[in-house]
Design an enzyme around this catalytic site. Structure first.
Site, PDB file in Angstrom:
ATOM      1  N   LYS A  28       0.842  -1.198   0.000  1.00  0.00           N
ATOM      2  CA  LYS A  28       0.000   0.000   0.000  1.00  0.00           C
ATOM      3  C   LYS A  28       0.884   1.257   0.000  1.00  0.00           C
ATOM      4  O   LYS A  28       2.104   1.165   0.209  1.00  0.00           O
ATOM      5  CB  LYS A  28      -0.920  -0.044   1.230  1.00  0.00           C
ATOM      6  CG  LYS A  28      -1.915  -1.224   1.190  1.00  0.00           C
ATOM      7  CD  LYS A  28      -2.798  -1.224   2.429  1.00  0.00           C
ATOM      8  CE  LYS A  28      -3.859  -2.313   2.353  1.00  0.00           C
ATOM      9  NZ  LYS A  28      -4.714  -2.331   3.566  1.00  0.00           N
ATOM     10  N   TYR A  68     -12.270  -2.705  -3.362  1.00  0.00           N
ATOM     11  CA  TYR A  68     -12.815  -2.762  -1.993  1.00  0.00           C
ATOM     12  C   TYR A  68     -14.351  -2.724  -1.983  1.00  0.00           C
ATOM     13  O   TYR A  68     -14.931  -2.285  -0.998  1.00  0.00           O
ATOM     14  CB  TYR A  68     -12.244  -1.617  -1.159  1.00  0.00           C
ATOM     15  CG  TYR A  68     -10.831  -1.869  -0.647  1.00  0.00           C
ATOM     16  CD1 TYR A  68     -10.519  -3.024   0.083  1.00  0.00           C
ATOM     17  CD2 TYR A  68      -9.814  -0.943  -0.857  1.00  0.00           C
ATOM     18  CE1 TYR A  68      -9.228  -3.253   0.566  1.00  0.00           C
ATOM     19  CE2 TYR A  68      -8.514  -1.165  -0.374  1.00  0.00           C
ATOM     20  CZ  TYR A  68      -8.237  -2.325   0.341  1.00  0.00           C
ATOM     21  OH  TYR A  68      -6.961  -2.541   0.825  1.00  0.00           O
ATOM     22  N   ASN A 131      -1.810  -0.112   7.447  1.00  0.00           N
ATOM     23  CA  ASN A 131      -1.326  -1.492   7.660  1.00  0.00           C
ATOM     24  C   ASN A 131      -0.514  -2.054   6.491  1.00  0.00           C
ATOM     25  O   ASN A 131      -0.342  -3.262   6.365  1.00  0.00           O
ATOM     26  CB  ASN A 131      -2.472  -2.426   8.106  1.00  0.00           C
ATOM     27  CG  ASN A 131      -3.536  -2.637   7.047  1.00  0.00           C
ATOM     28  OD1 ASN A 131      -3.433  -2.097   5.943  1.00  0.00           O
ATOM     29  ND2 ASN A 131      -4.544  -3.425   7.355  1.00  0.00           N
ATOM     30  N   HIS A 134      -1.798  -5.446   1.394  1.00  0.00           N
ATOM     31  CA  HIS A 134      -3.050  -6.154   1.123  1.00  0.00           C
ATOM     32  C   HIS A 134      -2.739  -7.585   0.692  1.00  0.00           C
ATOM     33  O   HIS A 134      -1.747  -7.824   0.012  1.00  0.00           O
ATOM     34  CB  HIS A 134      -3.818  -5.464  -0.018  1.00  0.00           C
ATOM     35  CG  HIS A 134      -4.950  -6.310  -0.530  1.00  0.00           C
ATOM     36  ND1 HIS A 134      -6.182  -6.337   0.084  1.00  0.00           N
ATOM     37  CD2 HIS A 134      -5.015  -7.200  -1.544  1.00  0.00           C
ATOM     38  CE1 HIS A 134      -6.965  -7.207  -0.556  1.00  0.00           C
ATOM     39  NE2 HIS A 134      -6.279  -7.743  -1.548  1.00  0.00           N
ATOM     40  N   GLU A 145      -9.284 -10.300  -7.887  1.00  0.00           N
ATOM     41  CA  GLU A 145      -8.338  -9.191  -7.701  1.00  0.00           C
ATOM     42  C   GLU A 145      -7.226  -9.205  -8.750  1.00  0.00           C
ATOM     43  O   GLU A 145      -6.845  -8.150  -9.271  1.00  0.00           O
ATOM     44  CB  GLU A 145      -7.769  -9.246  -6.280  1.00  0.00           C
ATOM     45  CG  GLU A 145      -8.837  -8.956  -5.236  1.00  0.00           C
ATOM     46  CD  GLU A 145      -8.386  -9.122  -3.789  1.00  0.00           C
ATOM     47  OE1 GLU A 145      -9.126  -8.701  -2.886  1.00  0.00           O
ATOM     48  OE2 GLU A 145      -7.300  -9.696  -3.549  1.00  0.00           O
TER      49      GLU A 145
HETATM   50  P1  DAT Z   1      -7.654  -7.135   5.227  1.00  0.00           P
HETATM   51  O1  DAT Z   1      -6.850  -6.032   4.576  1.00  0.00           O
HETATM   52  O2  DAT Z   1      -6.911  -7.753   6.376  1.00  0.00           O
HETATM   53  O3  DAT Z   1      -8.166  -8.147   4.234  1.00  0.00           O
HETATM   54  P2  DAT Z   1     -10.357  -6.062   5.277  1.00  0.00           P
HETATM   55  O4  DAT Z   1     -10.522  -6.651   3.922  1.00  0.00           O
HETATM   56  O5  DAT Z   1     -11.392  -6.377   6.317  1.00  0.00           O
HETATM   57  O6  DAT Z   1      -8.927  -6.446   5.898  1.00  0.00           O
HETATM   58  O7  DAT Z   1     -10.259  -4.474   5.161  1.00  0.00           O
HETATM   59  C1  DAT Z   1      -9.540  -3.887   4.126  1.00  0.00           C
HETATM   60  C2  DAT Z   1      -8.755  -2.725   4.664  1.00  0.00           C
HETATM   61  O8  DAT Z   1      -9.653  -1.749   5.200  1.00  0.00           O
HETATM   62  C3  DAT Z   1      -7.819  -3.061   5.825  1.00  0.00           C
HETATM   63  O9  DAT Z   1      -6.591  -3.577   5.393  1.00  0.00           O
HETATM   64  C4  DAT Z   1      -7.664  -1.726   6.493  1.00  0.00           C
HETATM   65  C5  DAT Z   1      -9.054  -1.119   6.327  1.00  0.00           C
HETATM   66  N1  DAT Z   1      -9.864  -1.373   7.509  1.00  0.00           N
HETATM   67  C6  DAT Z   1     -10.474  -2.544   7.851  1.00  0.00           C
HETATM   68  N2  DAT Z   1     -11.121  -2.432   9.021  1.00  0.00           N
HETATM   69  C7  DAT Z   1     -10.915  -1.151   9.414  1.00  0.00           C
HETATM   70  C8  DAT Z   1     -11.315  -0.393  10.552  1.00  0.00           C
HETATM   71  N3  DAT Z   1     -12.083  -0.925  11.494  1.00  0.00           N
HETATM   72  N4  DAT Z   1     -10.903   0.907  10.633  1.00  0.00           N
HETATM   73  C9  DAT Z   1     -10.140   1.463   9.672  1.00  0.00           C
HETATM   74  N5  DAT Z   1      -9.725   0.806   8.569  1.00  0.00           N
HETATM   75  C10 DAT Z   1     -10.104  -0.472   8.448  1.00  0.00           C
HETATM   76 MG    MG Z   2      -9.573  -8.017   2.747  1.00  0.00          MG
END
Ligand code: DAT
Ligand code: MG
Length: 169
Positions: A28, A68, A131, A134, A145
């Site tokens: 990212k 997303y 974080n 991805h 994806e």
């Molecule tokens: P991952 O990236 O572990 O697959 P995800 O698909 O649930 O997680 O979410 C995508 C991204 O969205 C994640 O990397 C960071 C952001 N995100 C997820 N939950 C969040 C939250 N509660 N607050 C802020 N950003 C969040």
């Molecule tokens: Mg995800």
């Protein structure tokens, strides 16, 4: 005889196709800005996975909203898109046995605070909104994806010299 040969080739095909599983991994904008692209590639390479596609790209809002789309209703969605638009990303495709699941284990939990030391997020970042990486969460998601971020011709099907030292057969 025919049955024996057929079973053998089926077994070989199943084994080979297992090793051909692919996942979509993306550094990212914060990972790029912090100079962590090499560290992330290093971990997947050192594990034994095979890099089949990589590029640097400033993503469009349209692409990120598709990527997303499942999270469109979440309160953090706007912030997530803004963050992902804030600089170039490094999308990659990695291949290998169980690479989707193992890739997720290597990433750690979505929230770095819950990620164990030894994982990418556990070692290299602090907050969920920064974080750094991805990774696809299922084989089906990975296919979707990869199709969003790469054209077929951008992916290289090659045989690493180390293959028989990474896999038993
Ligand atoms: P991952 O990236 O572990 O697959 P995800 O698909 O649930 O997680 O979410 C995508 C991204 O969205 C994640 O990397 C960071 C952001 N995100 C997820 N939950 C969040 C939250 N509660 N607050 C802020 N950003 C969040
Ligand atoms: Mg995800």
């Amino acid at each position: 005889m025919f049955t024996v040969l057929f079973s053998f080739f089926t077994w070989i095909t199943i084994k080979m196709s297992g090793n051909k599983e692919r996942t979509f991994i993306m550094v990212k904008p914060d990972g790029v800005q912090r100079g962590l692209v090499g560290e992330i590639i290093k971990r997947f390479e050192a594990k034994g996975f095979k890099l089949v596609g990589i590029k640097m790209k400033q993503a469009s809002e349209e692409l990120l909203k598709k990527h997303y789309e499942e999270l469109a209703g979440k309160p953090f969605f706007g912030g997530l898109i803004k963050y992902m638009l804030s600089g170039p990303v490094v999308p990659m495709v990695w291949e290998g046995l169980n690479v989707v699941k193992t890739g997720r284990v290597m990433l750690g939990e979505t929230n770095p605070a819950d990620s164990k030391p030894g994982t990418i997020r556990g070692d290299l970042c602090i907050q969920v909104g920064r974080n750094i990486i991805h990774g696809s969460d299922s084989v089906e998601t990975a296919k979707r994806e990869i199709g969003l971020w790469f054209e077929d011709k951008e992916l290289s099907d090659w045989a690493p010299a180390q293959q028989s030292w990474v896999y038993e057969d």
